[in-house]
Design a protein around this motif. Structure first.
Motif, short mmCIF file in Angstrom:
data_model
loop_
_atom_site.label_atom_id
_atom_site.label_comp_id
_atom_site.label_asym_id
_atom_site.label_seq_id
_atom_site.Cartn_x
_atom_site.Cartn_y
_atom_site.Cartn_z
N ASP A 164 0.80 -1.22 0.00
CA ASP A 164 0.00 0.00 0.00
C ASP A 164 0.84 1.28 0.00
OD1 ASP A 164 -2.72 -0.84 -0.13
OD2 ASP A 164 -2.57 -1.57 1.92
N LEU A 165 1.96 1.25 0.70
CA LEU A 165 2.74 2.49 0.85
C LEU A 165 3.81 2.70 -0.21
CD1 LEU A 165 3.14 2.69 4.74
CD2 LEU A 165 1.40 3.75 3.27
N SER A 166 4.25 1.63 -0.88
CA SER A 166 5.33 1.85 -1.85
C SER A 166 5.25 1.04 -3.13
CB SER A 166 6.69 1.59 -1.18
OG SER A 166 6.80 0.23 -0.81
N LEU A 167 4.67 -0.14 -3.12
CA LEU A 167 4.74 -1.02 -4.29
C LEU A 167 3.52 -0.98 -5.20
CD1 LEU A 167 6.29 -4.19 -2.59
CD2 LEU A 167 7.47 -2.44 -3.93
N LYS A 168 2.41 -0.49 -4.70
CA LYS A 168 1.16 -0.60 -5.42
C LYS A 168 1.21 -0.04 -6.84
CE LYS A 168 -2.16 1.05 -3.18
NZ LYS A 168 -3.19 1.95 -2.59
N ASN A 169 1.78 1.11 -7.00
CA ASN A 169 1.79 1.78 -8.30
C ASN A 169 3.06 1.53 -9.10
OD1 ASN A 169 -0.79 3.00 -7.88
ND2 ASN A 169 0.18 4.52 -6.56
N ALA A 175 2.42 -8.43 -8.09
CA ALA A 175 3.19 -9.51 -7.46
C ALA A 175 3.15 -9.40 -5.94
CB ALA A 175 4.64 -9.47 -7.95
N ALA A 176 3.20 -8.17 -5.42
CA ALA A 176 3.14 -7.97 -3.98
C ALA A 176 1.77 -8.38 -3.44
CB ALA A 176 3.43 -6.51 -3.63
N MET A 177 0.71 -8.02 -4.15
CA MET A 177 -0.62 -8.41 -3.73
C MET A 177 -0.78 -9.92 -3.77
SD MET A 177 -3.60 -7.48 -2.64
CE MET A 177 -4.00 -5.78 -3.06
N ALA A 178 -0.26 -10.54 -4.82
CA ALA A 178 -0.31 -12.00 -4.92
C ALA A 178 0.46 -12.66 -3.79
CB ALA A 178 0.25 -12.44 -6.27
N ALA A 179 1.60 -12.08 -3.43
CA ALA A 179 2.40 -12.63 -2.33
C ALA A 179 1.63 -12.56 -1.02
CB ALA A 179 3.71 -11.86 -2.21
#
Length: 332
Positions: A164-169, A175-179
């Motif tokens: 939410d704070l750094s990887l979303k965009n 990949a982060a959400m999937a993890a």
């Protein structure tokens, strides 16, 4: 990622405008009644706004992660443990939703002005505090089950905040959400049983990746290749899950898993196919919503595959409830 009618912020914290009117008209019991009603209305309004902030009904789509992980690791026979970890999973999911709106408040002011933060119904500080409190509650629930569960819950919480704070965009967002989804499944298995739950974790992570990729374009529209890719991923997840069902599984277990996988492919794939034909924002949003809800029959199929048919059928009951509640609080 939520939709609801905008409500003015005047009724939050100070009560409804009618409170002052009631106090000004006459004296005695009527005044107290008006003030009490206004205060109650203000509390109810704030509660509804918080439920909207965290997309409360969408938590029904994460309960099955714990069941799928526990079934794969052979730990589904401990109902107390399942309840604790389902609560932990729900808290961390809600924390991610609150944090999402905190991080997206400037973008939402233009694209989704009806959300709690841009509409002024909740302050950024309150959203951040809500996310922190829910994260703490989730970790505490996992810790109550022991170090084995906390060992997975801690990196899960870290992944939620990092997303939410750094990887979303960034290109790493899906990949982060999937993890995060995969770790949620592994939490149901615990650190010691994680290896046995890698298959269901990977399948749910793959589905999540596809849905997240589409969600990044749900307000703008996209080319047909994006929903078509999600449709292909849905088919692949269904086929792989069917192929991984143990040959030693009994006929009831195999049949239940197969039927549930068919429900999953139909639930997610039909909306993805429509979005492929007409990839506008409205149909992409529907495809994302359908993909989120389709996690329930997928989780149920994986739970049945792990040997817990009764739990799988119980979980499936959450599917129509989640869809019905999404009409009041959108999961996206």
């Amino acid at each position: 990622m939520t939709a609801a009618a905008a409500v003015t912020g005047a009724g939050i914290g100070a009560g409804e405008p009618g409170t002052e009117t009631g106090a000004a008209i006459g004296e005695g019991p009527g005044t107290m009644t008006g003030a009490g009603a206004g205060a109650s209305a203000g509390i109810a309004t704030r509660a509804r706004t918080l439920l909207e902030l965290v997309r409360a009904p969408a938590a029904l789509t994460v309960l099955g992660d714990t069941l799928a992980g526990a079934a794969a690791s052979g730990r589904h026979a401990a109902p107390g443990r399942t309840v604790r970890l389902a609560f932990a999973s729900t808290c961390l999911y809600w924390a991610g939703m609150a944090l999402n709106d905190y991080a997206d408040r400037e973008v939402d002011a233009e694209e989704r002005p009806h959300r709690p933060l841009p509409s002024g119904r909740i302050s950024p500080r309150t959203a951040l505090a809500t996310a922190a409190a829910l994260t703490g509650a989730g970790l505490a629930a996992a810790a109550a089950d022991g170090r084995d569960s906390l060992a997975v819950a801690a990196p899960l919480a870290a992944t939620v905040w990092a997303y939410d704070l750094s990887l979303k965009n960034t290109p790493y967002g899906p990949a982060a959400m999937a993890a995060a989804r995969g770790l949620d499944v592994l939490m149901g298995a615990g650190a010691r049983g994680a290896r046995r739950a890698l298959a269901p974790a990977a399948l749910l992570a793959g589905h999540t990746y596809a849905v997240t990729a589409v969600s990044r374009k749900e307000t703008l529209g996209a080319g047909a290749s994006l929903p078509a890719g999600a449709l292909a991923a849905t088919g692949a997840v269904g086929l792989v899950a069917a192929a991984l069902t143990p040959a030693t599984a009994g006929p009831v277990r195999r049949a239940t898993s197969t039927v549930l996988l068919g429900c999953y492919v139909l639930a997610a794939g039909s909306a993805q196919l429509t979005a492929t034909v007409h990839p506008d924002a409205t149909r992409l949003k529907r495809a994302v919503g359908a993909g989120i809800h389709a996690m329930i029959p997928l989780q149920a199929a994986l739970t049945a595959r792990g040997g817990s048919v009764r739990a799988a059928l119980t979980l499936l009951a959450a599917y129509p409830l989640a869809k019905r509640l999404s009409r009041k609080v959108s999961p996206t």
